[in-house]
Scaffold this motif. Structure first.
Motif, PDB file in Angstrom:
ATOM      1  N   ILE A  90      -5.294  -0.150  -3.046  1.00  0.00           N
ATOM      2  CA  ILE A  90      -4.300  -0.991  -2.359  1.00  0.00           C
ATOM      3  C   ILE A  90      -3.544  -0.118  -1.363  1.00  0.00           C
ATOM      4  CG2 ILE A  90      -2.491  -0.624  -4.102  1.00  0.00           C
ATOM      5  CD1 ILE A  90      -1.703  -3.598  -3.673  1.00  0.00           C
ATOM      6  N   SER A  91      -3.275  -0.671  -0.209  1.00  0.00           N
ATOM      7  CA  SER A  91      -2.488   0.063   0.793  1.00  0.00           C
ATOM      8  C   SER A  91      -1.157  -0.653   0.979  1.00  0.00           C
ATOM      9  CB  SER A  91      -3.249   0.099   2.116  1.00  0.00           C
ATOM     10  OG  SER A  91      -3.318  -1.221   2.647  1.00  0.00           O
ATOM     11  N   SER A  92      -0.343  -0.168   1.911  1.00  0.00           N
ATOM     12  CA  SER A  92       0.966  -0.797   2.098  1.00  0.00           C
ATOM     13  C   SER A  92       0.809  -2.230   2.615  1.00  0.00           C
ATOM     14  CB  SER A  92       1.837   0.035   3.034  1.00  0.00           C
ATOM     15  OG  SER A  92       1.333   0.000   4.347  1.00  0.00           O
ATOM     16  N   ALA A  93      -0.305  -2.479   3.316  1.00  0.00           N
ATOM     17  CA  ALA A  93      -0.560  -3.859   3.761  1.00  0.00           C
ATOM     18  C   ALA A  93      -0.731  -4.771   2.544  1.00  0.00           C
ATOM     19  CB  ALA A  93      -1.811  -3.888   4.636  1.00  0.00           C
ATOM     20  N   LEU A 127       0.506  -4.168  -0.425  1.00  0.00           N
ATOM     21  CA  LEU A 127       1.826  -4.279  -1.066  1.00  0.00           C
ATOM     22  C   LEU A 127       2.634  -5.393  -0.421  1.00  0.00           C
ATOM     23  CD1 LEU A 127       3.067  -0.592  -1.567  1.00  0.00           C
ATOM     24  CD2 LEU A 127       2.160  -2.163  -3.298  1.00  0.00           C
ATOM     25  N   GLY A 128       2.505  -5.464   0.928  1.00  0.00           N
ATOM     26  CA  GLY A 128       3.235  -6.490   1.664  1.00  0.00           C
ATOM     27  C   GLY A 128       2.840  -7.891   1.200  1.00  0.00           C
ATOM     28  N   LEU A 185       4.338  -8.446  -2.204  1.00  0.00           N
ATOM     29  CA  LEU A 185       5.796  -8.567  -2.118  1.00  0.00           C
ATOM     30  C   LEU A 185       6.188  -9.967  -1.650  1.00  0.00           C
ATOM     31  CD1 LEU A 185       8.597  -7.147  -2.222  1.00  0.00           C
ATOM     32  CD2 LEU A 185       8.252  -6.556   0.192  1.00  0.00           C
ATOM     33  N   VAL A 202       0.666   3.964  -6.419  1.00  0.00           N
ATOM     34  CA  VAL A 202       1.230   3.339  -5.225  1.00  0.00           C
ATOM     35  C   VAL A 202       2.464   2.503  -5.590  1.00  0.00           C
ATOM     36  CG1 VAL A 202       0.793   1.663  -3.381  1.00  0.00           C
ATOM     37  CG2 VAL A 202      -0.975   3.335  -3.989  1.00  0.00           C
ATOM     38  N   SER A 245       6.369   3.576  -4.525  1.00  0.00           N
ATOM     39  CA  SER A 245       7.062   2.653  -3.630  1.00  0.00           C
ATOM     40  C   SER A 245       8.224   1.939  -4.323  1.00  0.00           C
ATOM     41  CB  SER A 245       6.059   1.619  -3.096  1.00  0.00           C
ATOM     42  OG  SER A 245       5.480   0.913  -4.185  1.00  0.00           O
ATOM     43  N   PHE A 283       7.856  -0.309  -6.376  1.00  0.00           N
ATOM     44  CA  PHE A 283       7.432  -1.682  -6.676  1.00  0.00           C
ATOM     45  C   PHE A 283       7.228  -1.903  -8.170  1.00  0.00           C
ATOM     46  CE2 PHE A 283       5.854  -4.022  -2.689  1.00  0.00           C
ATOM     47  CZ  PHE A 283       6.866  -3.472  -1.917  1.00  0.00           C
TER      48      PHE A 283
END
Lengths: 98, 563
Positions: free
Chosen positions: A47-50, A52-53, A56, A81, A85, A87
């Motif tokens: 998983i990348s920050s994209a 995560l977005g 979220l 991750v 972050s 999260f």
């Protein structure tokens, strides 16, 4: 590279890589789910920050309706991750059995 | 079992001395003492001048005299003499005048100076009906042995047989246990002298492992830095048991010492040979590959004492060059001079594979050996992966091939791989191109033998950096390049952005990861996570060329303690 589908009552199964190029499709799918949802992450490799977005945004929407995302079977990388972050404070996370 | 006359029954009083003997015979645990006890008991009970106890050696079908006051270790065949006749018939033989009996062998008397007059010979047979030996009592004081003595002797012999059997079995057990423990100790010494960790040499992947057989074998290996070079050794001592284990340990210690003291290959080889020759039994030798890798010139100079075949996998042609010994095995003959050493060049992706004969000669249930072709096929098929994986696969393949056949010999593998040149890829500026980047990293990491514990964080970093370029960089067709370079203990990856606007990710403001859900956004998280997950993040910008370079490093995580 990424598949996402219903896996029984209140369960969504996600597998493969949730990266920037796959995030729009994942978002489209998750925009349709409601209530408390368990995301089965046993086969989610990456998983990348994209990604995560996407999670979220989904979490915010579900929480507002007294629902929420619970992540089950989370791999080492995905857990890192979430932890780095912050999260892990936003989602209930259940690590994969090792 | 004996044709003993029933003339007179043994009374309780008659039995007394025998029971005393029984108590005495319960104590000794070593054969010499037991034989003395038995002999003394027989003389005492039967009132004889002398007693001789022959032990039966089943393997040679001989009687062995282990104890007599003036004779030692006499062996006679069971087809000779009165003792032999007794061993064969398992009957008591009572001879009142020995020199009148044609079976009597007077040579022992001649040697000892003792004159045997009369003799009672009785077989010692254990509970499980095995012949343990033959007991002879000589010269009854004041007469000859009568039928009562024969009865007494038979009872005594039965006692002695059991006692002797017990001691012999105990001794054999103690001996094998002692051997076992000594072997274990030798094994521990042998294993502890192996390198604890593989040396980290830039642009090389070095791996060695050995799996000892249960009881035998004397393999060793070494991969250790000596100055600027790396000592590469595979050794295999012949023979079984403790000797070989200690011989290879000794050789390895000598070599490390010699090279650390600056010896050249030839001197170290010749000296190790001559020292081992002096230290080892004449029928033992050690086959050994001894080489020095020079990472600066990518060459390996070696001598091989009887160690072969030596495989050089050539990545460019995907085939093998095979090298043969330059010398007889170590400790075989004295060496004055050597043929010239062999030097082989390692090109990117090449592998030197040293495999002990425990692999080649491992036979399956049908007696077919694993052989060289299977080893070569595995090396070629896995040349692009990490060398540890190749080693694991070799062991696994032999195991599968062998079925239930046990491991008879040590199995050792030493592989030296010069890593490939890394890789460079160019990608179009589109979000979907992250998939192309991932394919490129997967392919390159695989070829370079870099594992997923490095690749996943690198993928993560590249995705974050690349999507930033696509989203916030110049709208241009200029390329974005990714270069992957293996470094010692990890990997270095550089993303090069042409026609770039200066954007230094290391100067991004920190992200507050403690905010509640409603205030969190995914913005800025990417770089924050890259910094967390990677081991290095550097940015440089070339004003004149309008080129941005972001370099990340990921080191192989240290193994964590068992959970």
């Amino acid at each position: 590279m990424l598949t996402i589908d219903h896996g029984g009552e209140g369960v969504v199964v996600i597998s493969g890589r949730l990266d920037a190029s796959q995030s729009p499709a994942a978002q489209t799918f998750l925009d349709q789910v409601n209530g408390p949802v368990t995301l089965d992450c046993r086969k989610l490799e990456y998983i990348s920050s994209a990604g995560l977005g996407v999670l979220l945004k989904t979490q915010k929407r579900l929480m507002a309706a007294n629902g929420g995302l619970r992540l089950a079977g989370v791999s080492r990388h995905v857990r890192d991750v979430f932890q780095y972050s912050g999260f892990d404070k936003i989602f209930e996370i259940e690590p994969a059995a090792e | 079992m004996n044709a003993v006359p029933e003339a007179r029954h043994l009374s309780a009083r008659d039995l007394e001395p025998i029971l005393e003997v029984a108590a005495k015979l319960a104590a000794p645990f070593d054969l010499t003492r037991m034989l003395t006890e038995v002999s003394d008991a027989a003389r005492h009970v039967l009132d004889a001048e002398r007693c001789t106890v022959w032990l039966y050696d089943r393997e040679s079908d001989e009687l062995v005299l282990r104890l007599a006051s003036d004779l030692k270790d006499v062996r006679i065949s069971t087809d000779k003499g009165i003792a032999g006749a007794c061993a064969r018939s398992r009957r008591v033989i009572n001879v009142s005048d020995c020199y009148a009996d044609p079976r009597f062998d007077a040579s022992l008397d001649r040697k000892s100076g003792f004159r045997t007059r009369c003799m009672l010979t009785m077989p010692m047979v254990s509970y499980d009906d095995r012949l343990v030996g033959v007991m002879q009592v000589l010269n009854k004081r004041g007469g000859v042995f009568d039928s009562f003595d024969e009865r007494l002797a038979a009872a005594l012999a039965a006692q002695c047989a059991v006692a002797l059997q017990r001691v012999r079995m105990t001794e054999a057990l103690i001996e094998s246990e002692k051997m076992h423990q000594e072997l274990q100790t030798a094994r521990v010494v042998q294993m502890s002298s192996l390198p604890a960790a593989m040396p980290e040499v830039p642009s090389y992947d070095l791996y060695g492992a050995t799996r000892p057989a249960e009881e035998t074998g004397g393999d060793t290996f070494d991969l250790t830095r000596v100055g600027e070079r790396v000592l590469v050794v595979l050794g295999d001592a012949t023979g079984h048991g403790i000797g070989p284990a200690l011989a290879v340990t000794q050789m390895q210690a000598m070599l490390r010492m010699a090279f650390r003291l600056g010896a050249d290959l030839e001197h170290a080889f010749v000296n190790a040979n001559n020292l081992l020759l002096g230290a080892m039994p004449a029928d033992r030798f050690v086959t050994a590959f001894i080489g020095l890798l020079d990472p600066a010139t990518h060459s390996i100079r070696f001598h091989s004492g009887g160690q072969a075949p030596i495989f050089h996998y050539r990545a460019a042609t995907r085939d093998f060059a095979i090298f043969w010994p330059t010398s007889p095995p170590l400790a075989a003959v004295p060496l004055e001079a050597l043929k010239p050493a062999v030097t082989l060049e390692l090109h990117p992706g090449d592998i030197l594979a040293l495999i002990s004969d425990g692999f080649f000669e491992y036979c399956n249930d049908t007696g077919e050996p694993f052989g060289e072709a299977r080893v070569q096929a595995l090396v070629a098929a896995n040349a692009n992966g990490p060398m540890k994986r190749l080693g694991d696969l070799l062991y696994e393949a032999v195991r599968t091939f062998a079925g239930t056949a046990p491991q008879e010999d040590d199995m050792t593998v030493v592989v030296v791989k010069r890593k490939g040149p890394g890789g460079r890829g160019t990608f179009k500026r589109a979000i979907d191109a992250v998939e192309d980047i991932f394919r490129f990293t997967e392919e390159t990491f695989g070829r370079e033998g870099l594992g997923p514990d490095l690749r996943i964080p690198v993928d993560f970093a590249l995705e974050e950096l690349f999507t930033n370029v696509v989203k916030y960089g110049n709208q241009t067709d200029a390329g974005v390049h990714v270069e992957i370079t293996p470094i010692a203990g990890g990997v270095e990856v550089t993303m090069i952005e042409e026609d770039a606007i200066r954007f230094d990710p290391t100067e991004r403001p920190p992200v507050d990861i403690t905010l509640p859900l409603e205030q969190r956004t995914a913005g800025g998280l990417g770089i924050h996570l890259v910094a967390k997950m990677l081991d290095g993040l550097q940015y440089s910008y070339d004003e004149a060329r309008r080129e941005g370079r972001t370099t990340i490093r990921k080191m192989t995580p240290k193994a964590e303690g068992a959970a």
